[in-house]
Design a protein around this motif. Structure first.
Motif, PDB file in Angstrom:
ATOM      1  N   UNK A   1       0.823  -1.213   0.000  1.00  0.00           N
ATOM      2  CA  UNK A   1       0.000   0.000   0.000  1.00  0.00           C
ATOM      3  C   UNK A   1       0.852   1.255   0.000  1.00  0.00           C
TER       4      UNK A   1
ATOM      5  N   UNK B   1       3.848 -12.163  -2.799  1.00  0.00           N
ATOM      6  CA  UNK B   1       3.050 -13.350  -3.119  1.00  0.00           C
ATOM      7  C   UNK B   1       1.721 -13.398  -2.382  1.00  0.00           C
ATOM      8  N   UNK B   2       1.627 -12.661  -1.262  1.00  0.00           N
ATOM      9  CA  UNK B   2       0.408 -12.769  -0.471  1.00  0.00           C
ATOM     10  C   UNK B   2      -0.411 -11.498  -0.416  1.00  0.00           C
ATOM     11  N   UNK B   3       0.114 -10.386  -0.898  1.00  0.00           N
ATOM     12  CA  UNK B   3      -0.638  -9.144  -0.723  1.00  0.00           C
ATOM     13  C   UNK B   3      -0.804  -8.331  -1.989  1.00  0.00           C
ATOM     14  N   UNK B   4      -0.085  -8.687  -3.042  1.00  0.00           N
ATOM     15  CA  UNK B   4      -0.238  -7.932  -4.281  1.00  0.00           C
ATOM     16  C   UNK B   4      -1.150  -8.731  -5.213  1.00  0.00           C
ATOM     17  N   UNK B   5      -2.332  -8.177  -5.474  1.00  0.00           N
ATOM     18  CA  UNK B   5      -3.368  -8.930  -6.173  1.00  0.00           C
ATOM     19  C   UNK B   5      -2.900  -9.624  -7.442  1.00  0.00           C
TER      20      UNK B   5
ATOM     21  N   UNK C   1      -6.477 -13.370   0.791  1.00  0.00           N
ATOM     22  CA  UNK C   1      -5.236 -13.441   0.025  1.00  0.00           C
ATOM     23  C   UNK C   1      -4.784 -12.124  -0.573  1.00  0.00           C
ATOM     24  N   UNK C   2      -5.630 -11.096  -0.525  1.00  0.00           N
ATOM     25  CA  UNK C   2      -5.223  -9.870  -1.204  1.00  0.00           C
ATOM     26  C   UNK C   2      -5.349  -8.618  -0.359  1.00  0.00           C
TER      27      UNK C   2
ATOM     28  N   UNK D   1      -4.102  -6.738   2.695  1.00  0.00           N
ATOM     29  CA  UNK D   1      -2.942  -6.861   3.572  1.00  0.00           C
ATOM     30  C   UNK D   1      -3.277  -7.110   5.037  1.00  0.00           C
TER      31      UNK D   1
ATOM     32  N   UNK E   1      -4.124 -10.626   9.561  1.00  0.00           N
ATOM     33  CA  UNK E   1      -3.671 -10.249  10.907  1.00  0.00           C
ATOM     34  C   UNK E   1      -4.807  -9.802  11.818  1.00  0.00           C
TER      35      UNK E   1
END
Lengths: 213, 213
Positions: free
Chosen positions: A36, A118-122, B119-120, B122, B126
């Motif tokens: 972000x 790998x886990x947060x960028x669509x 998965x997308x 952020x 958490x």
DNA sequence: ATATAATCCAAGTAATTGCTCGGAAAACTC
DNA sequence: GAGTTTTCCGAGCAATTACTTGGATTATAT
């Protein structure tokens, strides 16, 4: 649609340095602040180049991320091919532990960056380069499995292959992403290899009959 | 830090409807366009309420997402507790297949939304509510495992529990997220249960000795 | 019926975003 | 050393963002 390739490759040493600085700046920002916070202006500032220089080489923000991903994936793939070469001819159990540990290791080096990417960028998991790398890694484990099958006379149900490689991929990521000391990570990696062996073979690696004759 | 709770709960039926419409609108946008397209103005428009109404109840965008997540997680947890109640007393293998299939099923209902959220976005993994739900699910599988251990005389290495639940969680997500028809998903789910059983027990469910005496 | 509280909302604001412009300096080519 | 290409850059623009303001409308309580 947006183009995910650099619009121009650097030709002189000077611009190669800028190009690399941009990618390294982007990686640093991802590591410290997550996706972000990744704005083009910030990347340029962090890289120490003007914003216009950034746009000289990259058509948009996504292309920067894609190129960074491509470089990281190439490194992982090279690592895993090396690991495979070392594992060839070994017994199944040592081969599995070795491959697993190399996989975790090569991701753990840049774990925060991999985690964000790998886990947060669509769009990253759908990137061709990522899917190709995953396919290449799956193919490698297949070859390990085939070797093991020869040694162990394994039944190999068609469907399991996909599931196992999927579970293994995700578990490797999870173990690599964990913020623990390397000793703990090594322990978990060993356990992961054992569980993988159990999944693929249906019995413990230490059990009688697990060593090739 | 930003507050992830609604700033006010609706008191009249009228505002309850608005509140729900906002969450449903957000879910629809996530399903159709992903997280990047989720802007507060768009959510309000999609929900058919004014933007100021949205901010009457939610302090910020994240709080909308968090509340949506909380509702979805509550549904999953309820489903799984029901499934556990049904599985109690069954033999280990049927218990595992039943729990696995219910887990996949309860995610698959809203698979696109879960996919985007887990998965997308952020901050979602958490979120306390997510971590608590995961912990609750892990505790449930523990109890299944303990039952199985009693029936099967399992060795239960301390470390594996975490890894297995981690692998299972991710694999359940992957299978639930897949865009396939329900027959195919059911097959994969069954295979997943079998691999889980292999991991946890070290041998095939069909093998001799796998049925409790 | 009146007072109080709950609910609604469209127009607008300040900040940030991705990205372009126009041109200067440095490096290669001959 | 003249011409050409490559590289560099910061000011600024158009669009979008999350969020506020000020007040109107509707329900509830007494």
């Amino acid at each position: 649609m947006t183009d995910f390739k650099p619009k121009k490759w650097p030709k002189q040493a000077r611009s190669k340095a800028s190009f690399d600085a941009i990618l390294e700046g982007a990686a640093r920002l991802l590591r410290r602040q997550g996706y972000e916070a990744l704005t083009t202006n910030r990347v340029a500032a962090e890289a120490g180049v003007g914003i216009a220089t950034l746009y000289e080489f990259f058509p948009n923000k996504e292309a920067i991320v894609a190129e960074l991903v491509a470089r990281l994936m190439a490194k992982v793939e090279a690592n895993m091919e090396e690991a495979f070469a070392e594992a060839v001819g070994q017994d199944p159990w040592p081969a599995v532990t070795h491959m697993t540990s190399r996989a975790v290791g090569s991701l753990a080096e840049d774990r925060e960056v991999f985690h964000v990417l790998l886990r947060q960028v669509p769009f990253v998991p759908q990137l061709p380069v990522v899917m190709e790398t995953r396919a290449a890694l799956a193919a490698l484990s297949q070859r390990v499995r085939i070797t093991a099958a020869g040694a162990l006379d394994l039944p190999m149900p068609e469907e399991d292959a996909w599931l196992i490689s999927e579970m293994l991929y995700n578990a490797i990521l999870e173990v690599a992403f964990l913020d623990v000391d390397e000793k703990k990570r090594a322990e978990l990696t060993k356990e992961l290899a054992r569980l993988t062996y159990r999944m693929a073979v249906g019995r413990d690696p230490e059990a009688a009959g697990s060593v090739s004759r």
